[in-house]
Design an enzyme around this catalytic site. Structure first.
Site, PDB file in Angstrom:
ATOM      1  N   TYR A 192     -53.117  58.895 -75.126  1.00  0.00           N
ATOM      2  CA  TYR A 192     -53.675  59.949 -74.176  1.00  0.00           C
ATOM      3  C   TYR A 192     -54.569  59.318 -73.224  1.00  0.00           C
ATOM      4  CZ  TYR A 192     -57.365  59.499 -77.913  1.00  0.00           C
ATOM      5  OH  TYR A 192     -58.544  58.936 -78.591  1.00  0.00           O
TER       6      TYR A 192
ATOM      7  N   ARG B  74     -66.375  56.080 -75.243  1.00  0.00           N
ATOM      8  CA  ARG B  74     -66.139  55.630 -76.403  1.00  0.00           C
ATOM      9  C   ARG B  74     -64.920  54.365 -75.994  1.00  0.00           C
ATOM     10  NH1 ARG B  74     -61.810  59.290 -79.003  1.00  0.00           N
ATOM     11  NH2 ARG B  74     -60.648  57.508 -78.201  1.00  0.00           N
TER      12      ARG B  74
ATOM     13  N   HIS C 190     -60.961  56.932 -81.456  1.00  0.00           N
ATOM     14  CA  HIS C 190     -61.566  57.755 -82.008  1.00  0.00           C
ATOM     15  C   HIS C 190     -62.121  57.297 -83.767  1.00  0.00           C
ATOM     16  CE1 HIS C 190     -63.233  61.563 -83.877  1.00  0.00           C
ATOM     17  NE2 HIS C 190     -62.356  61.376 -84.767  1.00  0.00           N
TER      18      HIS C 190
HETATM   19  C1  TPP Z   1     -65.372  71.897 -88.118  1.00  0.00           C
HETATM   20  C2  TPP Z   1     -64.509  70.756 -87.876  1.00  0.00           C
HETATM   21  N1  TPP Z   1     -63.450  70.920 -87.124  1.00  0.00           N
HETATM   22  C3  TPP Z   1     -62.548  69.723 -86.796  1.00  0.00           C
HETATM   23  C4  TPP Z   1     -62.851  68.495 -87.178  1.00  0.00           C
HETATM   24  C5  TPP Z   1     -61.814  67.274 -86.993  1.00  0.00           C
HETATM   25  N2  TPP Z   1     -62.293  66.579 -86.062  1.00  0.00           N
HETATM   26  C6  TPP Z   1     -63.155  65.373 -86.444  1.00  0.00           C
HETATM   27  S1  TPP Z   1     -63.787  64.459 -85.223  1.00  0.00           S
HETATM   28  C7  TPP Z   1     -63.246  65.401 -84.142  1.00  0.00           C
HETATM   29  C8  TPP Z   1     -63.746  65.513 -82.711  1.00  0.00           C
HETATM   30  C9  TPP Z   1     -65.206  65.463 -82.539  1.00  0.00           C
HETATM   31  O1  TPP Z   1     -65.601  65.036 -81.148  1.00  0.00           O
HETATM   32  P1  TPP Z   1     -67.129  64.658 -80.684  1.00  0.00           P
HETATM   33  O2  TPP Z   1     -67.800  66.012 -80.957  1.00  0.00           O
HETATM   34  O3  TPP Z   1     -66.863  64.511 -78.980  1.00  0.00           O
HETATM   35  O4  TPP Z   1     -67.544  63.377 -81.120  1.00  0.00           O
HETATM   36  P2  TPP Z   1     -67.075  62.018 -81.327  1.00  0.00           P
HETATM   37  O5  TPP Z   1     -65.906  61.841 -82.557  1.00  0.00           O
HETATM   38  O6  TPP Z   1     -66.354  61.955 -79.895  1.00  0.00           O
HETATM   39  O7  TPP Z   1     -68.047  61.121 -81.415  1.00  0.00           O
HETATM   40  C10 TPP Z   1     -62.599  66.485 -84.718  1.00  0.00           C
HETATM   41  C11 TPP Z   1     -62.226  67.891 -83.912  1.00  0.00           C
HETATM   42  C12 TPP Z   1     -63.940  68.412 -88.163  1.00  0.00           C
HETATM   43  N3  TPP Z   1     -64.420  67.275 -88.590  1.00  0.00           N
HETATM   44  N4  TPP Z   1     -64.849  69.483 -88.455  1.00  0.00           N
END
Ligand code: TPP
Ligand code: MG
Length: 391
Positions: A298, A285, A289
């Site tokens: 970080y 990425r 985020h």
């Molecule tokens: C069930 C749930 N827990 C926490 C969140 C908060 N949250 C939003 S994005 C994220 C990280 C996701 O990371 P990843 O699966 O690696 O996907 P990326 O954003 O890197 O594409 C989190 C914890 C959420 N949206 N849904």
């Protein structure tokens, strides 16, 4: 775009006549285009599958165009958010090849279940890129008809869409729409962080034991917001599949050719009735985020620079140039097309109408409900109470 079948096609016309299999003890990474833009004719996956592609020059140029357009539209959305025109944006910067490669590998009958970051897959489905922007501008509830585009709604609840995809894929299988070359396959997108969710692990179990025609496509972009990959797993993610009883493969997610080949193969296996598989698209990425995040808090700049050297578009450009498949005139033309599409998108976003507040009741149930009607009436009276006031 019609493309050759990667698993069985003859060799790429100008491809270097060599094959590659990792032997270093590092996890195998299926790669058909190196960061320097060199073509590898075929690559062998962990289960012995040989991956290759056989694109025409026009198709190679088309993939390049997709990558550039998708990046430009994404950058425009980020700019719109920065100017206060969108509430939030989750950029795909750096992940274009994983998304365009897998998105173009889908056949028209296949169904996709995205997260909130799959703007490149959405584009490859032929969907107008303005569709998700209404959601992020807060002027619609982000709904569209999944069947119209074979593209489910964006899902923000991490991992939830893998269960939706599993249920849908089980239905496809039970309806007898698998087992032939024109059968339907399903793809579920999720991130490295999502692999720690119960939902995703449950989806793996159900898809496996019910032989669902489903490709789990994990974009390992190394972070779940600020949490690095080492906080999610001690083993390469693609190896998780073995414990659930289906194959897993790691592909270079910054290589559009390999992403295409691996996904096409997995989808075709699924549609033929051979069950699920897991693809780990190893990528990065490059941006934040979302626009609410500051990654400088970080991660260190040198890490980002190291991945810049693996840029998915630069390697495709180097390959096209070296093989004389495209030249500067073509690249300039594509840049101009991307710029024009971005301007067009911006104009349309700024002109999206604001919805009437009561419209939020409209799509809760297909045929309404008495309780909802009462709530709508109460809300309408509340709104009317402001009429004539300055607030
Ligand atoms: C069930 C749930 N827990 C926490 C969140 C908060 N949250 C939003 S994005 C994220 C990280 C996701 O990371 P990843 O699966 O690696 O996907 P990326 O954003 O890197 O594409 C989190 C914890 C959420 N949206 N849904
Ligand atoms: Mg991630």
């Amino acid at each position: 775009m019609a493309k050759g079948d990667p698993a069985v096609s003859s060799r790429g016309r100008r491809a270097a006549p060599r094959s590659r299999r990792a032997t270093t003890g590092e996890p195998e990474l299926v790669q058909l285009l190196t960061p320097a833009g060199d073509r590898i004719e075929s690559a062998t996956g962990p289960d012995g599958t040989e991956y290759r592609v056989d694109f025409t020059d026009e198709e190679y140029r088309g993939l390049y165009r997709d990558l550039v357009l998708v990046r430009k539209l994404d950058a425009e959305a980020t700019a719109l958010q920065r100017q206060g025109e969108l509430g939030l944006w989750a950029s795909l910067l750096g992940q274009e090849a994983a998304q365009v490669g897998s998105g173009r590998a889908l056949r028209s009958q296949d169904m996709a279940f995205p997260t909130y970051r799959e703007h490149g897959v959405l584009y490859c489905r032929g969907i107008d890129p303005i569709m998700p922007l209404g959601l992020f501008r807060g002027v619609d509830q982000g709904g569209w008809d999944p069947n119209e585009f074979k593209f489910n709604m964006y899902t923000i609840v991490i991992g939830a869409q893998t269960l939706h995809a599993t249920g849908y894929a089980m239905g496809v299988h039970m309806d007898g729409r698998t087992g032939t070359e024109d059968g339907e396959a399903v793809i579920a997108y999720f991130g490295d962080g999502a692999t720690s969710q119960g939902d995703v692990n449950e989806a793996f179990v159900w898809a496996s034991v019910f032989n669902a025609p489903l490709v789990f496509f994990c974009q390992n972009n190394q972070y779940a917001i600020s949490e690095p990959l080492e906080r999610q797993t001690r083993v390469p993610l693609y190896r998780r599949a073995g414990g659930f009883g289906f194959p897993g493969v790691r592909v270079d997610g910054n290589d559009v050719l390999a992403s295409y080949a691996v996904t096409r193969h997995a989808l075709d296996n699924a549609r033929l009735g051979q069950g699920p598989s897991l693809i780990e698209a190893y990528t990065y990425r490059m941006g934040a985020h979302t626009t609410s995040d500051d990654p400088t808090r970080y991660r260190i700049a040198s890490e980002v620079e190291a991945w810049q050297a693996k840029d998915p578009i630069a390697r495709m450009k180097a390959f096209l140039t070296r093989q004389q498949i495209a030249d500067e005139t073509y690249f300039t033309e594509i840049d101009e097309q991307a710029r024009a599409e971005a301007v067009h998108l911006r104009e349309r976003v700024l002109n999206l109408p604001d919805p009437q507040p009561v419209s939020m009741f409209d799509h809760v149930y297909p045929h309404g409900s008495p309780e909802l009607d009462a709530q709508r009436a109460q809300f309408s009276r509340y709104l009317e109470s402001f009429e004539g006031s300055a607030h």
